[in-house]
Design a protein around this motif. Structure first.
Motif, PDB file in Angstrom:
ATOM      1  N   GLU A  17      37.711  39.948  45.759  1.00 17.32           N
ATOM      2  CA  GLU A  17      36.360  39.736  46.370  1.00 17.32           C
ATOM      3  C   GLU A  17      36.359  39.030  47.771  1.00 17.32           C
ATOM      4  OE1 GLU A  17      34.325  39.146  41.925  1.00 17.32           O
ATOM      5  OE2 GLU A  17      33.966  37.583  43.549  1.00 17.32           O
ATOM      6  N   LYS A  43      44.815  44.495  32.209  1.00 20.11           N
ATOM      7  CA  LYS A  43      43.431  44.532  32.771  1.00 20.11           C
ATOM      8  C   LYS A  43      43.735  45.086  34.377  1.00 20.11           C
ATOM      9  CE  LYS A  43      41.232  40.894  30.489  1.00 20.11           C
ATOM     10  NZ  LYS A  43      40.260  39.468  30.846  1.00 20.11           N
ATOM     11  N   THR A  44      42.708  45.762  35.061  1.00 16.08           N
ATOM     12  CA  THR A  44      43.051  46.155  36.189  1.00 16.08           C
ATOM     13  C   THR A  44      41.963  45.826  37.285  1.00 16.08           C
ATOM     14  OG1 THR A  44      44.449  48.079  35.660  1.00 16.08           O
ATOM     15  CG2 THR A  44      43.712  48.241  37.844  1.00 16.08           C
ATOM     16  N   ILE A  45      42.160  45.416  38.463  1.00 18.89           N
ATOM     17  CA  ILE A  45      41.287  45.006  39.294  1.00 18.89           C
ATOM     18  C   ILE A  45      41.435  45.986  40.605  1.00 18.89           C
ATOM     19  CG2 ILE A  45      40.304  43.193  40.915  1.00 18.89           C
ATOM     20  CD1 ILE A  45      42.229  41.586  38.639  1.00 18.89           C
ATOM     21  N   ARG A  62      40.770  38.341  40.760  1.00 18.31           N
ATOM     22  CA  ARG A  62      39.522  38.739  41.092  1.00 18.31           C
ATOM     23  C   ARG A  62      38.870  37.968  42.212  1.00 18.31           C
ATOM     24  NH1 ARG A  62      34.847  36.907  39.923  1.00 18.31           N
ATOM     25  NH2 ARG A  62      35.520  35.366  38.390  1.00 18.31           N
ATOM     26  N   TYR A  99      44.214  36.788  35.973  1.00 19.55           N
ATOM     27  CA  TYR A  99      43.121  37.847  36.290  1.00 19.55           C
ATOM     28  C   TYR A  99      42.173  37.293  37.071  1.00 19.55           C
ATOM     29  CZ  TYR A  99      39.347  40.591  35.124  1.00 19.55           C
ATOM     30  OH  TYR A  99      38.252  41.607  35.401  1.00 19.55           O
TER      31      TYR A  99
END
Ligand SMILES: NC(=O)c1ccc[n+]([C@@H]2O[C@H](COP(=O)([O-])OP(=O)(O)OC[C@H]3O[C@@H](n4cnc5c(N)ncnc54)[C@H](O)[C@@H]3O)[C@@H](O)[C@H]2O)c1
Length: 355
Positions: free
Chosen positions: A226, A2-4, A222, A218
Protein backbone atom coordinates in the motif's frame (compact mmCIF):
# COMPACT_ATOMS: atom_id res chain seq x y z
CA UNK A 1 -1.44 -19.38 -0.45
CA UNK A 2 -2.37 -15.70 -0.31
CA UNK A 3 -1.55 -13.24 -3.08
CA UNK A 4 -1.16 -9.48 -2.86
CA UNK A 5 -1.02 -7.43 -6.04
CA UNK A 6 1.54 -4.61 -5.77
CA UNK A 7 0.73 -1.65 -8.02
CA UNK A 8 3.51 0.59 -9.31
CA UNK A 9 4.16 3.16 -12.04
CA UNK A 10 4.52 0.66 -14.89
CA UNK A 11 1.95 -1.93 -13.83
CA UNK A 12 1.69 -4.45 -11.04
CA UNK A 13 3.10 -7.73 -9.80
CA UNK A 14 1.87 -10.49 -7.50
CA UNK A 15 3.45 -11.36 -4.16
CA UNK A 16 2.56 -14.95 -3.25
CA UNK A 17 2.86 -15.76 0.45
CA UNK A 18 2.37 -19.34 1.63
CA UNK A 19 3.70 -22.63 2.93
CA UNK A 20 5.84 -24.86 0.73
CA UNK A 21 5.69 -22.62 -2.34
CA UNK A 22 9.19 -23.61 -3.50
CA UNK A 23 7.86 -27.12 -4.04
CA UNK A 24 4.83 -26.00 -6.09
CA UNK A 25 5.67 -26.24 -9.77
CA UNK A 26 2.60 -24.29 -10.90
CA UNK A 27 3.45 -21.31 -8.67
CA UNK A 28 7.06 -21.15 -9.81
CA UNK A 29 6.49 -21.98 -13.48
CA UNK A 30 3.68 -19.51 -14.14
CA UNK A 31 6.17 -16.63 -13.90
CA UNK A 32 8.99 -18.05 -16.02
CA UNK A 33 9.99 -17.19 -19.55
CA UNK A 34 13.14 -17.42 -21.69
CA UNK A 35 16.39 -18.74 -20.30
CA UNK A 36 16.55 -18.84 -16.52
CA UNK A 37 19.39 -17.96 -14.19
CA UNK A 38 18.89 -18.79 -10.51
CA UNK A 39 21.13 -16.69 -8.26
CA UNK A 40 21.63 -17.71 -4.64
CA UNK A 41 24.26 -17.74 -1.89
CA UNK A 42 26.32 -20.62 -0.56
CA UNK A 43 24.23 -20.97 2.60
CA UNK A 44 20.82 -20.91 0.96
CA UNK A 45 22.05 -23.15 -1.87
CA UNK A 46 22.56 -26.08 0.51
CA UNK A 47 19.08 -25.60 1.96
CA UNK A 48 16.74 -24.68 -0.90
CA UNK A 49 18.39 -24.56 -4.32
CA UNK A 50 17.50 -28.12 -5.26
CA UNK A 51 13.90 -27.68 -4.11
CA UNK A 52 13.53 -24.66 -6.39
CA UNK A 53 15.43 -26.00 -9.41
CA UNK A 54 13.35 -29.21 -9.26
CA UNK A 55 10.53 -27.01 -10.60
CA UNK A 56 12.71 -26.00 -13.56
CA UNK A 57 13.58 -29.49 -14.80
CA UNK A 58 11.40 -29.20 -17.89
CA UNK A 59 12.78 -25.74 -18.74
CA UNK A 60 15.20 -26.12 -21.65
CA UNK A 61 17.81 -23.58 -20.56
CA UNK A 62 18.51 -22.91 -16.93
CA UNK A 63 21.62 -22.48 -14.82
CA UNK A 64 22.43 -21.60 -11.22
CA UNK A 65 25.00 -19.23 -9.81
CA UNK A 66 26.06 -19.58 -6.18
CA UNK A 67 27.72 -16.53 -4.59
CA UNK A 68 29.35 -16.29 -1.16
CA UNK A 69 26.88 -15.21 1.53
CA UNK A 70 27.17 -12.01 3.55
CA UNK A 71 26.76 -8.26 3.24
CA UNK A 72 30.49 -7.88 2.50
CA UNK A 73 29.85 -9.64 -0.82
CA UNK A 74 27.13 -7.19 -1.91
CA UNK A 75 29.57 -5.61 -4.33
CA UNK A 76 30.04 -4.61 -7.94
CA UNK A 77 32.29 -7.69 -8.27
CA UNK A 78 29.42 -10.05 -7.33
CA UNK A 79 27.06 -8.10 -9.59
CA UNK A 80 29.60 -8.60 -12.42
CA UNK A 81 29.55 -12.38 -11.80
CA UNK A 82 25.76 -12.38 -12.26
CA UNK A 83 26.02 -10.40 -15.49
CA UNK A 84 28.78 -12.76 -16.73
CA UNK A 85 26.58 -15.75 -15.92
CA UNK A 86 23.74 -14.21 -17.95
CA UNK A 87 26.10 -13.67 -20.90
CA UNK A 88 27.38 -17.27 -20.64
CA UNK A 89 23.81 -18.55 -20.53
CA UNK A 90 23.10 -16.68 -23.75
CA UNK A 91 20.29 -14.81 -22.00
CA UNK A 92 18.14 -12.64 -24.27
CA UNK A 93 15.67 -9.86 -23.49
CA UNK A 94 13.06 -12.43 -22.46
CA UNK A 95 15.29 -14.11 -19.86
CA UNK A 96 14.35 -14.53 -16.19
CA UNK A 97 16.52 -14.14 -13.10
CA UNK A 98 15.36 -16.05 -10.03
CA UNK A 99 16.76 -14.41 -6.89
CA UNK A 100 16.73 -17.09 -4.16
CA UNK A 101 17.96 -15.80 -0.81
CA UNK A 102 17.96 -12.89 1.61
CA UNK A 103 18.04 -9.19 0.89
CA UNK A 104 21.65 -9.30 -0.26
CA UNK A 105 20.94 -11.74 -3.09
CA UNK A 106 17.64 -10.03 -3.92
CA UNK A 107 19.25 -6.60 -4.20
CA UNK A 108 22.21 -7.81 -6.29
CA UNK A 109 20.30 -10.13 -8.59
CA UNK A 110 17.61 -7.48 -8.99
CA UNK A 111 20.23 -4.90 -9.93
CA UNK A 112 21.84 -7.27 -12.46
CA UNK A 113 18.39 -7.87 -13.97
CA UNK A 114 17.80 -4.09 -14.06
CA UNK A 115 21.00 -3.56 -16.04
CA UNK A 116 21.26 -6.60 -18.31
CA UNK A 117 20.06 -5.53 -21.77
CA UNK A 118 18.54 -2.51 -19.99
CA UNK A 119 16.20 -4.66 -17.98
CA UNK A 120 15.08 -8.29 -17.87
CA UNK A 121 12.62 -10.03 -15.57
CA UNK A 122 13.52 -10.83 -11.99
CA UNK A 123 11.46 -13.06 -9.75
CA UNK A 124 12.25 -12.52 -6.11
CA UNK A 125 12.21 -15.68 -4.00
CA UNK A 126 13.05 -14.27 -0.56
CA UNK A 127 14.16 -16.69 2.16
CA UNK A 128 14.76 -14.37 5.13
CA UNK A 129 12.01 -12.68 7.10
CA UNK A 130 13.53 -9.27 6.33
CA UNK A 131 13.54 -10.01 2.61
CA UNK A 132 9.97 -11.38 2.63
CA UNK A 133 8.45 -8.43 4.48
CA UNK A 134 10.64 -5.67 3.10
CA UNK A 135 13.54 -6.08 0.64
CA UNK A 136 11.79 -8.22 -2.01
CA UNK A 137 8.82 -5.86 -2.29
CA UNK A 138 9.10 -2.35 -3.70
CA UNK A 139 11.61 -2.62 -6.53
CA UNK A 140 14.71 -1.13 -4.91
CA UNK A 141 17.86 -2.95 -6.07
CA UNK A 142 21.56 -2.26 -5.73
CA UNK A 143 25.01 -2.99 -4.35
CA UNK A 144 27.31 -1.35 -1.82
CA UNK A 145 30.32 0.85 -2.54
CA UNK A 146 33.29 1.12 -0.18
CA UNK A 147 32.05 4.65 0.57
CA UNK A 148 28.47 3.75 1.35
CA UNK A 149 25.73 1.13 1.60
CA UNK A 150 23.46 0.77 -1.46
CA UNK A 151 25.28 3.63 -3.17
CA UNK A 152 24.81 2.09 -6.62
CA UNK A 153 21.39 0.87 -7.66
CA UNK A 154 18.18 1.20 -9.59
CA UNK A 155 14.44 0.84 -9.22
CA UNK A 156 13.47 -2.40 -10.92
CA UNK A 157 10.14 -3.95 -9.98
CA UNK A 158 10.09 -7.76 -9.88
CA UNK A 159 7.81 -9.73 -12.20
CA UNK A 160 6.64 -11.66 -9.13
CA UNK A 161 7.61 -12.42 -5.55
CA UNK A 162 7.33 -15.94 -4.15
CA UNK A 163 7.60 -15.87 -0.34
CA UNK A 164 7.65 -19.42 1.05
CA UNK A 165 7.30 -18.90 4.80
CA UNK A 166 8.47 -22.48 5.49
CA UNK A 167 12.00 -21.39 4.59
CA UNK A 168 12.05 -19.15 7.68
CA UNK A 169 12.34 -22.18 9.96
CA UNK A 170 16.06 -22.55 9.17
CA UNK A 171 16.99 -18.91 9.81
CA UNK A 172 19.41 -18.05 12.61
CA UNK A 173 17.49 -16.82 15.64
CA UNK A 174 19.07 -13.37 15.41
CA UNK A 175 18.28 -13.01 11.70
CA UNK A 176 14.72 -14.11 12.37
CA UNK A 177 14.17 -11.65 15.25
CA UNK A 178 15.81 -8.85 13.26
CA UNK A 179 13.15 -9.41 10.59
CA UNK A 180 10.43 -9.14 13.23
CA UNK A 181 11.56 -5.56 13.92
CA UNK A 182 10.47 -4.56 10.40
CA UNK A 183 7.16 -6.38 10.96
CA UNK A 184 6.53 -4.31 14.11
CA UNK A 185 7.39 -1.18 12.15
CA UNK A 186 4.37 -1.60 9.83
CA UNK A 187 2.03 -1.81 12.81
CA UNK A 188 3.69 1.17 14.47
CA UNK A 189 3.57 3.56 11.52
CA UNK A 190 0.21 2.79 9.87
CA UNK A 191 -1.71 -0.22 11.15
CA UNK A 192 -2.85 -0.12 14.80
CA UNK A 193 -4.96 -3.29 14.43
CA UNK A 194 -1.89 -5.15 13.20
CA UNK A 195 0.08 -3.83 16.19
CA UNK A 196 -2.66 -5.17 18.53
CA UNK A 197 -2.52 -8.49 16.69
CA UNK A 198 1.26 -8.63 17.12
CA UNK A 199 0.85 -8.05 20.85
CA UNK A 200 -1.60 -10.97 20.95
CA UNK A 201 0.71 -13.27 18.96
CA UNK A 202 4.19 -12.32 20.17
CA UNK A 203 4.89 -15.70 21.78
CA UNK A 204 3.54 -17.60 18.75
CA UNK A 205 5.80 -15.54 16.49
CA UNK A 206 8.74 -16.11 18.77
CA UNK A 207 8.12 -19.83 18.43
CA UNK A 208 7.77 -19.44 14.62
CA UNK A 209 4.34 -21.06 14.62
CA UNK A 210 3.52 -21.50 10.92
CA UNK A 211 0.06 -19.87 10.74
CA UNK A 212 0.80 -16.71 12.78
CA UNK A 213 4.07 -16.35 10.88
CA UNK A 214 2.29 -16.53 7.53
CA UNK A 215 -0.23 -13.95 8.73
CA UNK A 216 2.57 -11.62 9.93
CA UNK A 217 4.34 -11.83 6.55
CA UNK A 218 1.07 -11.33 4.68
CA UNK A 219 0.03 -8.26 6.71
CA UNK A 220 3.53 -6.77 6.40
CA UNK A 221 3.59 -7.23 2.62
CA UNK A 222 0.08 -5.77 2.37
CA UNK A 223 1.23 -2.70 4.29
CA UNK A 224 4.39 -2.28 2.25
CA UNK A 225 2.42 -2.77 -0.99
CA UNK A 226 0.00 0.00 0.00
CA UNK A 227 2.84 2.38 0.80
CA UNK A 228 4.74 1.59 -2.40
CA UNK A 229 1.60 1.99 -4.51
CA UNK A 230 0.99 5.41 -2.99
CA UNK A 231 4.58 6.59 -3.29
CA UNK A 232 6.92 4.50 -5.41
CA UNK A 233 9.93 6.80 -5.28
CA UNK A 234 10.01 7.86 -1.66
CA UNK A 235 8.77 11.42 -1.69
CA UNK A 236 6.17 11.23 1.06
CA UNK A 237 4.57 8.11 2.58
CA UNK A 238 7.46 5.84 1.72
CA UNK A 239 9.72 7.89 4.00
CA UNK A 240 7.60 6.67 6.96
CA UNK A 241 9.08 3.21 6.35
CA UNK A 242 12.27 4.69 7.79
CA UNK A 243 10.75 4.76 11.28
CA UNK A 244 13.58 3.89 13.70
CA UNK A 245 16.09 3.88 10.85
CA UNK A 246 17.79 7.25 11.43
CA UNK A 247 18.76 6.19 14.95
CA UNK A 248 19.40 2.67 13.66
CA UNK A 249 21.71 3.63 10.79
CA UNK A 250 23.70 5.95 13.07
CA UNK A 251 24.06 3.12 15.60
CA UNK A 252 25.13 0.65 12.89
CA UNK A 253 27.78 3.10 11.68
CA UNK A 254 28.94 3.94 15.22
CA UNK A 255 29.42 0.24 15.94
CA UNK A 256 31.10 -0.40 12.55
CA UNK A 257 28.27 -2.74 11.42
CA UNK A 258 29.65 -5.41 13.76
CA UNK A 259 27.50 -5.30 16.89
CA UNK A 260 23.99 -5.37 15.44
CA UNK A 261 21.90 -6.88 12.72
CA UNK A 262 20.11 -4.10 10.83
CA UNK A 263 16.75 -5.04 12.40
CA UNK A 264 18.23 -5.01 15.90
CA UNK A 265 19.55 -1.48 15.39
CA UNK A 266 16.13 -0.49 13.99
CA UNK A 267 14.43 -1.96 17.08
CA UNK A 268 16.56 0.25 19.33
CA UNK A 269 15.81 3.14 16.96
CA UNK A 270 12.05 2.54 17.16
CA UNK A 271 12.19 2.43 20.97
CA UNK A 272 14.14 5.73 21.01
CA UNK A 273 11.87 7.40 18.44
CA UNK A 274 8.82 6.36 20.52
CA UNK A 275 10.37 7.86 23.67
CA UNK A 276 11.17 11.05 21.75
CA UNK A 277 7.57 11.22 20.45
CA UNK A 278 6.35 11.15 24.04
CA UNK A 279 8.93 13.66 25.20
CA UNK A 280 7.79 16.09 22.49
CA UNK A 281 4.17 15.62 23.56
CA UNK A 282 3.13 14.03 20.27
CA UNK A 283 1.98 10.70 21.61
CA UNK A 284 0.23 9.78 24.83
CA UNK A 285 2.15 8.56 27.86
CA UNK A 286 2.51 4.81 27.66
CA UNK A 287 3.06 4.64 23.88
CA UNK A 288 6.81 4.15 24.25
CA UNK A 289 6.27 1.55 26.97
CA UNK A 290 3.96 -0.42 24.66
CA UNK A 291 6.47 -0.31 21.85
CA UNK A 292 9.39 -1.30 24.06
CA UNK A 293 7.44 -4.13 25.66
CA UNK A 294 6.47 -5.67 22.31
CA UNK A 295 10.02 -5.46 20.95
CA UNK A 296 11.39 -7.08 24.10
CA UNK A 297 8.85 -9.91 23.90
CA UNK A 298 10.13 -10.51 20.37
CA UNK A 299 13.66 -10.84 21.75
CA UNK A 300 14.82 -7.51 20.35
CA UNK A 301 17.09 -4.95 22.04
CA UNK A 302 15.54 -1.59 23.00
CA UNK A 303 18.34 0.42 24.59
CA UNK A 304 21.71 1.74 23.53
CA UNK A 305 24.85 -0.21 24.36
CA UNK A 306 27.40 1.10 26.86
CA UNK A 307 29.83 2.68 26.41
CA UNK A 308 28.72 4.69 23.38
CA UNK A 309 29.56 8.27 22.41
CA UNK A 310 26.11 9.97 22.23
CA UNK A 311 27.46 13.11 20.54
CA UNK A 312 28.94 11.02 17.75
CA UNK A 313 25.54 9.36 17.29
CA UNK A 314 23.87 12.76 16.88
CA UNK A 315 26.59 13.80 14.40
CA UNK A 316 25.95 10.63 12.41
CA UNK A 317 22.21 11.29 12.45
CA UNK A 318 22.88 14.66 10.83
CA UNK A 319 24.15 12.77 7.75
CA UNK A 320 20.74 11.15 7.12
CA UNK A 321 19.34 11.81 3.67
CA UNK A 322 15.93 12.89 5.01
CA UNK A 323 17.52 16.00 6.57
CA UNK A 324 17.12 19.48 5.15
CA UNK A 325 18.61 22.79 6.28
CA UNK A 326 20.83 21.25 8.97
CA UNK A 327 17.75 19.97 10.87
CA UNK A 328 17.53 16.30 11.79
CA UNK A 329 14.25 14.99 10.43
CA UNK A 330 12.79 11.97 12.14
CA UNK A 331 9.77 9.73 11.80
CA UNK A 332 7.81 10.17 15.01
CA UNK A 333 4.55 8.75 16.34
CA UNK A 334 1.32 10.56 17.09
CA UNK A 335 0.28 7.22 18.55
CA UNK A 336 0.58 3.55 17.72
CA UNK A 337 -0.32 3.23 14.03
CA UNK A 338 0.16 6.91 13.18
CA UNK A 339 3.47 8.39 12.10
CA UNK A 340 4.77 11.57 10.55
CA UNK A 341 8.10 13.10 9.59
CA UNK A 342 9.24 16.08 11.66
CA UNK A 343 12.37 18.19 12.14
CA UNK A 344 13.79 17.67 15.63
CA UNK A 345 16.04 19.86 17.74
CA UNK A 346 19.25 18.01 18.62
CA UNK A 347 18.96 18.84 22.33
CA UNK A 348 15.71 16.82 22.50
CA UNK A 349 17.37 13.96 20.63
CA UNK A 350 20.25 14.08 23.13
CA UNK A 351 17.76 13.83 26.01
CA UNK A 352 16.41 10.46 24.85
CA UNK A 353 19.89 9.22 24.05
CA UNK A 354 21.07 10.03 27.60
CA UNK A 355 18.00 8.52 29.29
N1 LIG B 1 15.66 -3.42 -1.52
C1 LIG B 1 15.12 -3.02 -0.39
O1 LIG B 1 14.09 -2.34 -0.37
C2 LIG B 1 15.76 -3.42 0.90
C3 LIG B 1 15.06 -3.23 2.10
C4 LIG B 1 15.65 -3.66 3.28
C5 LIG B 1 16.90 -4.26 3.26
N2 LIG B 1 17.56 -4.42 2.07
C6 LIG B 1 18.88 -5.06 2.02
O2 LIG B 1 18.76 -6.40 2.49
C7 LIG B 1 20.02 -6.81 2.99
C8 LIG B 1 19.81 -7.58 4.28
O3 LIG B 1 18.98 -8.68 4.00
P1 LIG B 1 18.98 -10.00 4.91
O4 LIG B 1 18.82 -9.62 6.33
O5 LIG B 1 18.01 -10.93 4.29
O6 LIG B 1 20.49 -10.49 4.81
P2 LIG B 1 21.22 -11.63 3.97
O7 LIG B 1 20.73 -11.73 2.59
O8 LIG B 1 22.67 -11.39 4.16
O9 LIG B 1 20.81 -12.95 4.77
C9 LIG B 1 21.24 -13.13 6.10
C10 LIG B 1 21.90 -14.51 6.27
O10 LIG B 1 20.89 -15.51 6.25
C11 LIG B 1 21.23 -16.55 5.35
N3 LIG B 1 19.95 -17.12 4.91
C12 LIG B 1 19.10 -16.62 3.99
N4 LIG B 1 17.98 -17.34 3.97
C13 LIG B 1 18.13 -18.32 4.89
C14 LIG B 1 17.30 -19.37 5.36
N5 LIG B 1 16.05 -19.52 4.91
N6 LIG B 1 17.77 -20.20 6.31
C15 LIG B 1 19.02 -20.02 6.82
N7 LIG B 1 19.85 -19.03 6.44
C16 LIG B 1 19.40 -18.19 5.49
C17 LIG B 1 22.06 -15.88 4.30
O11 LIG B 1 22.90 -16.81 3.64
C18 LIG B 1 22.86 -14.87 5.13
O12 LIG B 1 23.98 -15.51 5.69
C19 LIG B 1 20.86 -5.57 3.15
O13 LIG B 1 21.86 -5.56 2.15
C20 LIG B 1 19.89 -4.43 2.93
O14 LIG B 1 20.49 -3.30 2.34
C21 LIG B 1 17.00 -4.02 0.91
Amino acid sequence: MKTIEVRHGQGSYPVHVGHGLLGLADVVQRHLQGRILTVTDDRVAGLYLERLTAQLSDQPEHQSLVLPNGEEHKTVASWQRIVDALVNLGAQRDATVLALGGGVIGDMAGFAAACYMRGIRVIQVPTTLLAQVDAAVGGKTGVNHSQGKNLIGAFHAPAAVIADTDTLSSLDRRDYCAGLAEVVKYGAIRDPEFFDWLEDHAEALNAREPEPLLEAVYQSVRNKAEVVAADERESGQRALLNFGHTFGHALETATAYRAYRHGEAVAIGMALASRLSELLGLSATGTAERMTRLLQRLDLPTSLPEPLDRDRLVDLMRLDKKNRDEQIRLILLDGIGQARILPCPSHDIRKVLQA
